[in-house]
Design a protein around this motif. Structure first.
Motif, mmCIF file in Angstrom:
data_model
loop_
_atom_site.group_PDB
_atom_site.id
_atom_site.type_symbol
_atom_site.label_atom_id
_atom_site.label_comp_id
_atom_site.label_asym_id
_atom_site.label_seq_id
_atom_site.Cartn_x
_atom_site.Cartn_y
_atom_site.Cartn_z
ATOM 1 N N ARG A 1 0.857 -1.200 -0.011
ATOM 2 C CA ARG A 1 0.039 -0.169 -0.039
ATOM 3 C C ARG A 1 0.780 1.390 0.105
ATOM 4 N NH1 ARG A 1 -3.417 -1.788 3.775
ATOM 5 N NH2 ARG A 1 -2.600 -0.607 5.500
ATOM 6 N N LYS A 2 2.177 1.176 0.635
ATOM 7 C CA LYS A 2 2.908 2.305 0.879
ATOM 8 C C LYS A 2 3.674 2.720 -0.757
ATOM 9 C CE LYS A 2 4.538 1.854 5.518
ATOM 10 N NZ LYS A 2 5.735 1.556 6.409
ATOM 11 N N ARG A 3 3.669 1.373 -1.344
ATOM 12 C CA ARG A 3 4.077 1.608 -2.872
ATOM 13 C C ARG A 3 3.136 1.739 -4.032
ATOM 14 N NH1 ARG A 3 8.125 -3.818 -2.375
ATOM 15 N NH2 ARG A 3 8.966 -3.297 -0.288
ATOM 16 N N LYS A 4 1.989 1.961 -3.428
ATOM 17 C CA LYS A 4 0.772 2.092 -4.398
ATOM 18 C C LYS A 4 0.658 0.930 -5.264
ATOM 19 C CE LYS A 4 0.321 7.126 -3.480
ATOM 20 N NZ LYS A 4 0.216 8.437 -3.950
ATOM 21 N N VAL A 5 1.090 -0.196 -5.112
ATOM 22 C CA VAL A 5 0.975 -1.330 -5.887
ATOM 23 C C VAL A 5 0.023 -2.468 -5.271
ATOM 24 C CG1 VAL A 5 3.087 -0.867 -6.883
ATOM 25 C CG2 VAL A 5 2.978 -2.288 -5.115
ATOM 26 N N ILE A 6 -0.413 -3.534 -5.968
ATOM 27 C CA ILE A 6 -1.201 -4.609 -5.629
ATOM 28 C C ILE A 6 -0.698 -5.924 -5.878
ATOM 29 C CG2 ILE A 6 -3.390 -3.233 -5.570
ATOM 30 C CD1 ILE A 6 -4.030 -4.750 -8.223
ATOM 31 N N LYS A 7 -1.132 -6.916 -5.216
ATOM 32 C CA LYS A 7 -0.724 -8.265 -5.588
ATOM 33 C C LYS A 7 -1.853 -8.988 -6.274
ATOM 34 C CE LYS A 7 1.422 -12.477 -3.535
ATOM 35 N NZ LYS A 7 1.686 -13.238 -2.255
ATOM 36 N N ILE A 8 -1.490 -9.514 -7.553
ATOM 37 C CA ILE A 8 -2.646 -10.190 -8.386
ATOM 38 C C ILE A 8 -2.464 -11.521 -8.583
ATOM 39 C CG2 ILE A 8 -3.434 -10.207 -10.723
ATOM 40 C CD1 ILE A 8 -2.747 -7.294 -10.853
ATOM 41 N N LEU A 9 -3.238 -12.521 -8.384
ATOM 42 C CA LEU A 9 -3.036 -13.654 -8.856
ATOM 43 C C LEU A 9 -3.757 -14.066 -10.048
ATOM 44 C CD1 LEU A 9 -2.640 -17.066 -8.149
ATOM 45 C CD2 LEU A 9 -4.617 -16.993 -7.155
ATOM 46 N N GLU A 10 -3.308 -14.552 -11.155
ATOM 47 C CA GLU A 10 -4.013 -14.992 -12.327
ATOM 48 C C GLU A 10 -4.021 -16.600 -12.375
ATOM 49 O OE1 GLU A 10 -4.183 -14.594 -17.131
ATOM 50 O OE2 GLU A 10 -2.983 -13.471 -15.938
ATOM 51 N N ILE A 11 -5.146 -17.246 -12.457
ATOM 52 C CA ILE A 11 -5.328 -18.568 -12.530
ATOM 53 C C ILE A 11 -5.466 -18.885 -13.975
ATOM 54 C CG2 ILE A 11 -6.742 -20.427 -12.015
ATOM 55 C CD1 ILE A 11 -7.683 -18.778 -9.474
ATOM 56 N N GLY A 12 -4.852 -20.261 -14.460
ATOM 57 C CA GLY A 12 -4.602 -20.390 -15.908
ATOM 58 C C GLY A 12 -4.048 -19.048 -16.733
ATOM 59 N N VAL A 13 -2.886 -18.930 -16.492
ATOM 60 C CA VAL A 13 -2.325 -17.621 -17.300
ATOM 61 C C VAL A 13 -1.870 -18.193 -18.441
ATOM 62 C CG1 VAL A 13 0.118 -18.586 -16.579
ATOM 63 C CG2 VAL A 13 -0.348 -16.162 -16.912
ATOM 64 N N GLY A 14 -1.691 -19.511 -19.049
ATOM 65 C CA GLY A 14 -1.233 -19.866 -20.359
ATOM 66 C C GLY A 14 -0.137 -19.161 -20.677
ATOM 67 N N THR A 15 -0.144 -18.856 -21.865
ATOM 68 C CA THR A 15 1.012 -17.781 -22.658
ATOM 69 C C THR A 15 1.140 -16.662 -21.939
ATOM 70 O OG1 THR A 15 -0.397 -17.321 -24.394
ATOM 71 C CG2 THR A 15 0.652 -19.334 -24.515
ATOM 72 N N GLY A 16 0.245 -16.031 -21.020
ATOM 73 C CA GLY A 16 0.685 -14.839 -20.625
ATOM 74 C C GLY A 16 0.100 -13.667 -21.344
ATOM 75 N N VAL A 17 -1.127 -13.598 -21.863
ATOM 76 C CA VAL A 17 -1.747 -12.897 -22.818
ATOM 77 C C VAL A 17 -2.319 -11.588 -22.179
ATOM 78 C CG1 VAL A 17 -2.250 -14.418 -24.535
ATOM 79 C CG2 VAL A 17 -3.953 -13.730 -22.908
ATOM 80 N N ASN A 18 -2.048 -11.384 -20.800
ATOM 81 C CA ASN A 18 -2.973 -10.329 -20.093
ATOM 82 C C ASN A 18 -2.181 -9.257 -19.355
ATOM 83 O OD1 ASN A 18 -5.715 -11.382 -20.354
ATOM 84 N ND2 ASN A 18 -5.538 -12.451 -18.585
ATOM 85 N N PHE A 19 -0.675 -9.605 -19.875
ATOM 86 C CA PHE A 19 0.459 -8.663 -19.071
ATOM 87 C C PHE A 19 0.035 -7.141 -19.306
ATOM 88 C CE2 PHE A 19 3.194 -12.686 -19.084
ATOM 89 C CZ PHE A 19 3.652 -12.464 -17.885
ATOM 90 N N ALA A 20 -0.336 -6.933 -20.499
ATOM 91 C CA ALA A 20 -0.576 -5.331 -20.979
ATOM 92 C C ALA A 20 -1.622 -4.609 -20.009
ATOM 93 C CB ALA A 20 -0.851 -5.408 -22.438
ATOM 94 N N HIS A 21 -2.441 -5.245 -19.574
ATOM 95 C CA HIS A 21 -3.651 -4.798 -18.896
ATOM 96 C C HIS A 21 -3.505 -4.713 -17.257
ATOM 97 C CE1 HIS A 21 -5.520 -5.078 -22.693
ATOM 98 N NE2 HIS A 21 -5.285 -6.582 -22.643
ATOM 99 N N TYR A 22 -2.215 -5.173 -16.846
ATOM 100 C CA TYR A 22 -1.972 -4.947 -15.233
ATOM 101 C C TYR A 22 -1.072 -3.539 -15.046
ATOM 102 C CZ TYR A 22 -3.312 -10.035 -15.055
ATOM 103 O OH TYR A 22 -3.843 -11.173 -15.320
ATOM 104 N N PRO A 23 -1.467 -3.144 -13.816
ATOM 105 C CA PRO A 23 -0.897 -1.954 -13.473
ATOM 106 C C PRO A 23 0.480 -2.024 -13.035
ATOM 107 C CG PRO A 23 -2.099 -2.584 -11.756
ATOM 108 C CD PRO A 23 -2.463 -3.659 -12.975
ATOM 109 N N ASP A 24 1.320 -0.949 -13.663
ATOM 110 C CA ASP A 24 2.855 -1.035 -13.167
ATOM 111 C C ASP A 24 3.114 -1.318 -11.828
ATOM 112 O OD1 ASP A 24 2.997 0.115 -15.945
ATOM 113 O OD2 ASP A 24 3.578 2.123 -15.430
ATOM 114 N N GLY A 25 4.078 -1.874 -11.650
ATOM 115 C CA GLY A 25 4.576 -2.256 -10.304
ATOM 116 C C GLY A 25 4.059 -3.555 -9.676
ATOM 117 N N CYS A 26 2.828 -3.887 -10.418
ATOM 118 C CA CYS A 26 2.045 -4.987 -9.477
ATOM 119 C C CYS A 26 2.922 -6.245 -9.297
ATOM 120 C CB CYS A 26 0.708 -5.203 -10.046
ATOM 121 S SG CYS A 26 0.977 -6.147 -11.903
ATOM 122 N N ARG A 27 2.374 -6.983 -8.275
ATOM 123 C CA ARG A 27 2.951 -8.248 -8.051
ATOM 124 C C ARG A 27 2.235 -9.447 -8.532
ATOM 125 N NH1 ARG A 27 6.189 -4.061 -6.588
ATOM 126 N NH2 ARG A 27 7.844 -4.828 -5.049
#
Length: 219
Positions: free
Chosen positions: A34-60
């Motif tokens: 929260r201090k760094r203004k980032v969040i932690k995301i879990l993606e289930i069934g990530v496959g080839t990784g087609v959602n990277f472009a839609h995640y916020p900067d700095g997220c875990r």
């Protein structure tokens, strides 16, 4: 799967971009993140990784997928997004993610995965378990045709391609005639927002996948 997802389709990407836009406004449950203004995301069934472009900067980003053969394609994709702290794929099914602690992630993302899983209810139970209080579950799925008056042929084709095993064989277990919404609505989330729509598919091959749902469920 890689052949079918390696190219971007602008109209579909616009739908995704709009859907995931609110991720950047979510506040982490973790004081340090929260201090760094980032969040932690879990993606289930990530496959080839087609959602990277839609995640916020700095997220875990923590990812799980039961198919180990996706790792090469996923690793190639993650190199293009150094702004995201992405972890190696945890080879596991979404219905058993014991390696992820209770209440440890701020958001869970599942896109075009619930069509191919064995137990939707158990996966949703795991989603609720790993989400922190107030956490968000973002989902996007193709579903069985919902307008049978106009598109009864599409429903018949969905049933046929699933029944004969052709579609599941090509697309890693995908079933065209599922609707995950009843399971999501009974999973115990405090709020579920959903939108049924017809996706702007890139070509006629995916005409049977046009009926879609997208939404956000809050723990």
């Amino acid at each position: 799967m890689h052949f079918c997802t390696k190219d971007e389709f602008p109209k579909l990407e616009e739908v995704k971009r709009d859907h995931f836009a609110s991720l950047k406004n979510h506040v982490s449950h973790d004081p340090e993140l929260r201090k760094r203004k980032v969040i932690k995301i879990l993606e289930i069934g990530v496959g080839t990784g087609v959602n990277f472009a839609h995640y916020p900067d700095g997220c875990r980003l923590v990812v799980v997928d039961p198919n180990p053969h996706f790792q090469e394609y996923y690793n190639n994709n993650r190199k293009k997004f150094p702004n995201i702290h992405s972890e190696d794929i945890l080879v596991a099914k979404g219905d058993d993610m014991h390696m992820i602690e209770d209440g440890s992630v701020d958001a869970v993302v599942i896109t075009l995965v619930l069509c191919s899983v064995d137990n939707i209810d158990q996966i949703l139970k795991e989603v609720r378990r790993v989400l922190a209080p107030g956490g968000k579950f973002y989902f996007m799925e193709h579903v069985q045709e919902f307008d049978l008056k106009k598109y009864s042929l599409r429903k018949k084709l969905q049933d046929f391609f699933t029944w004969c095993g052709l579609w599941p064989f090509i697309f890693d277990g995908c079933c065209l005639n599922r609707d995950p919404m009843p399971a999501i609505e009974r999973a115990g989330f405090t709020k579920v927002e959903v939108d049924r729509y017809y996706a702007p598919v890139p070509n006629f091959l995916f005409w049977v996948e046009m009926p879609n749902v997208k939404g956000v469920a809050t723990k």
